[in-house]
Write a protein that holds these residues in place. Sequence first.
Motif, PDB file in Angstrom:
ATOM      1  N   LEU A   1       0.694  -1.232  -0.016  1.00 61.64           N
ATOM      2  CA  LEU A   1      -0.095   0.072  -0.012  1.00 61.64           C
ATOM      3  C   LEU A   1       0.654   1.196   0.022  1.00 61.64           C
ATOM      4  N   SER A   2       1.769   1.431   0.920  1.00 57.15           N
ATOM      5  CA  SER A   2       2.817   2.310   0.775  1.00 57.15           C
ATOM      6  C   SER A   2       3.533   2.658  -0.512  1.00 57.15           C
ATOM      7  N   MET A   3       4.063   1.466  -1.234  1.00 59.49           N
ATOM      8  CA  MET A   3       4.503   1.643  -2.516  1.00 59.49           C
ATOM      9  C   MET A   3       3.719   2.307  -3.605  1.00 59.49           C
ATOM     10  N   ILE A   4       2.317   1.982  -3.313  1.00 61.01           N
ATOM     11  CA  ILE A   4       1.344   2.532  -4.679  1.00 61.01           C
ATOM     12  C   ILE A   4       0.938   3.760  -4.176  1.00 61.01           C
ATOM     13  N   VAL A   5       0.921   4.174  -3.028  1.00 53.31           N
ATOM     14  CA  VAL A   5       0.651   5.562  -2.470  1.00 53.31           C
ATOM     15  C   VAL A   5       1.510   6.346  -2.881  1.00 53.31           C
ATOM     16  N   ILE A   6       2.906   6.052  -2.536  1.00 54.66           N
ATOM     17  CA  ILE A   6       3.987   6.790  -3.064  1.00 54.66           C
ATOM     18  C   ILE A   6       4.118   6.851  -4.283  1.00 54.66           C
ATOM     19  N   GLY A   7       3.981   5.923  -5.165  1.00 53.67           N
ATOM     20  CA  GLY A   7       4.283   6.205  -6.705  1.00 53.67           C
ATOM     21  C   GLY A   7       3.007   6.997  -7.194  1.00 53.67           C
ATOM     22  N   GLY A   8       1.810   6.618  -6.780  1.00 54.02           N
ATOM     23  CA  GLY A   8       0.703   7.392  -7.275  1.00 54.02           C
ATOM     24  C   GLY A   8      -0.633   6.379  -7.478  1.00 54.02           C
ATOM     25  N   LEU A   9      -1.730   6.675  -6.965  1.00 52.51           N
ATOM     26  CA  LEU A   9      -2.821   5.967  -6.883  1.00 52.51           C
ATOM     27  C   LEU A   9      -3.522   6.217  -8.199  1.00 52.51           C
ATOM     28  N   GLY A  10      -4.272   5.180  -8.870  1.00 47.03           N
ATOM     29  CA  GLY A  10      -5.109   5.311  -9.961  1.00 47.03           C
ATOM     30  C   GLY A  10      -4.080   5.441 -11.140  1.00 47.03           C
TER      31      GLY A  10
ATOM     32  N   LEU B   1       4.135   1.102 -11.056  1.00 47.22           N
ATOM     33  CA  LEU B   1       5.678   0.967 -11.681  1.00 47.22           C
ATOM     34  C   LEU B   1       6.895   1.639 -10.715  1.00 47.22           C
ATOM     35  N   LEU B   2       6.698   2.993 -10.871  1.00 51.15           N
ATOM     36  CA  LEU B   2       7.497   3.877 -10.284  1.00 51.15           C
ATOM     37  C   LEU B   2       7.821   3.456  -8.679  1.00 51.15           C
ATOM     38  N   GLY B   3       6.576   3.507  -8.033  1.00 51.19           N
ATOM     39  CA  GLY B   3       6.727   3.203  -6.646  1.00 51.19           C
ATOM     40  C   GLY B   3       7.366   1.998  -6.145  1.00 51.19           C
ATOM     41  N   VAL B   4       6.751   1.000  -6.687  1.00 51.93           N
ATOM     42  CA  VAL B   4       7.255  -0.249  -6.373  1.00 51.93           C
ATOM     43  C   VAL B   4       8.827  -0.466  -6.705  1.00 51.93           C
ATOM     44  N   THR B   5       9.051  -0.060  -7.742  1.00 51.85           N
ATOM     45  CA  THR B   5      10.492  -0.114  -8.133  1.00 51.85           C
ATOM     46  C   THR B   5      11.295   0.619  -7.353  1.00 51.85           C
ATOM     47  N   LEU B   6      11.228   2.142  -7.060  1.00 50.31           N
ATOM     48  CA  LEU B   6      11.765   2.740  -6.084  1.00 50.31           C
ATOM     49  C   LEU B   6      11.921   2.119  -4.686  1.00 50.31           C
ATOM     50  N   LEU B   7      10.867   1.739  -4.066  1.00 49.30           N
ATOM     51  CA  LEU B   7      10.646   1.316  -2.748  1.00 49.30           C
ATOM     52  C   LEU B   7      11.305  -0.087  -2.582  1.00 49.30           C
ATOM     53  N   TYR B   8      11.212  -1.128  -3.555  1.00 44.65           N
ATOM     54  CA  TYR B   8      11.939  -2.247  -3.385  1.00 44.65           C
ATOM     55  C   TYR B   8      13.436  -2.161  -3.706  1.00 44.65           C
ATOM     56  N   THR B   9      13.725  -1.556  -4.627  1.00 41.55           N
ATOM     57  CA  THR B   9      15.272  -1.541  -4.787  1.00 41.55           C
ATOM     58  C   THR B   9      16.075  -0.701  -3.754  1.00 41.55           C
ATOM     59  N   ILE B  10      15.547   0.335  -3.296  1.00 39.67           N
ATOM     60  CA  ILE B  10      16.526   1.013  -2.509  1.00 39.67           C
ATOM     61  C   ILE B  10      16.923   0.058  -1.261  1.00 39.67           C
TER      62      ILE B  10
END
Length: 315
Positions: free
Chosen positions: A226-235, A241-250
């Motif tokens: 949920l944090s990943m998609i909120v940070i990346g952008g809901l809807g 793609l951006l939120g999950v990639t950023l927060l998973y790879t860091i």
Amino acid sequence: MSLLDFINPYYIDILIFLVINILLGLGLNLTTGFAGQVSLGHAAFYGIGAYTSAILSANYGVNVWISMLIAVVVTFLLGALLGLPSLRLRDDFLAITTLGLGLVAHSFFNNSQLTGGAYGINSIPAPLFFGIEVENVGYLLFVVLALIAAIYIMRKITRSRIGRAWVTIREDETVAQSMGINTMYYKVLAFAIGAAFAGVAGALFAHKIYFVNADSFTFTTSATILSMIVIGGLGSIRGTLLGVTLLYTIPELFHIFDVGNLLNLNYLDNYKMILYGLLMVLVMRYSPKGLIDIKNIKTKKINPAVKSGDQNVGS
């Protein structure tokens, strides 16, 4: 010696689990971001998909490809069933209800004899392609193909009449009903399709690590996605793609660049949650629509000639 011999399997695994997390995020973003149905128990469907495919293939000898398909169907149906509470609940009440469903599912995974209890299920077979096990680079190609198919399906759905109905329900359910939209049908459908995406991710996860137990499907997993998609952008698909990639790879960069001298990697999960929390606060403050919309942030300039109390109220 081929080029594949020089590829570090660890990096391949990072990419595979990244794709699996993106699939999981797409499903939650469809339910929460597009349809507006807040879910704090998405890990339950993730676990259902993983356990369904694992039980069928490891315990009953079902072909892996067939067990994966069955896992998707099962999560779709259970998603529709567990989505029924959304018909009469909204916002905070719905979030708490889905949280409860997630906790119930985790307790079932951890205590049921069917799921192997706390010991989980091991010896899960890998999928075979013409008699050859699909693993490493082959498995990466497989999950990437699954991701491409998922993105294509999601784009088609969200740009169709169904997607427009979801957005209308998200913005104002009362207005949607007055327009003749069957809100009951579309809300349950959103949960079902979102659950099916999680089922795909769960099945891919199970056949990658060859072992599953309840520890992989906790509330922390739901909160992280949920944090990943909120940070990346809901809807937004791109936001996911951006939120999950950023927060998973860091966090993975901490391992790759060996920062053990600076941080105690035994507490990496704690560092991750602190990082996610800080990012959510910053994003909600400066870019409420997520990082995908950050380019549209404009500095607001107030005309010094317009001061508090100087406005012409009667105009």
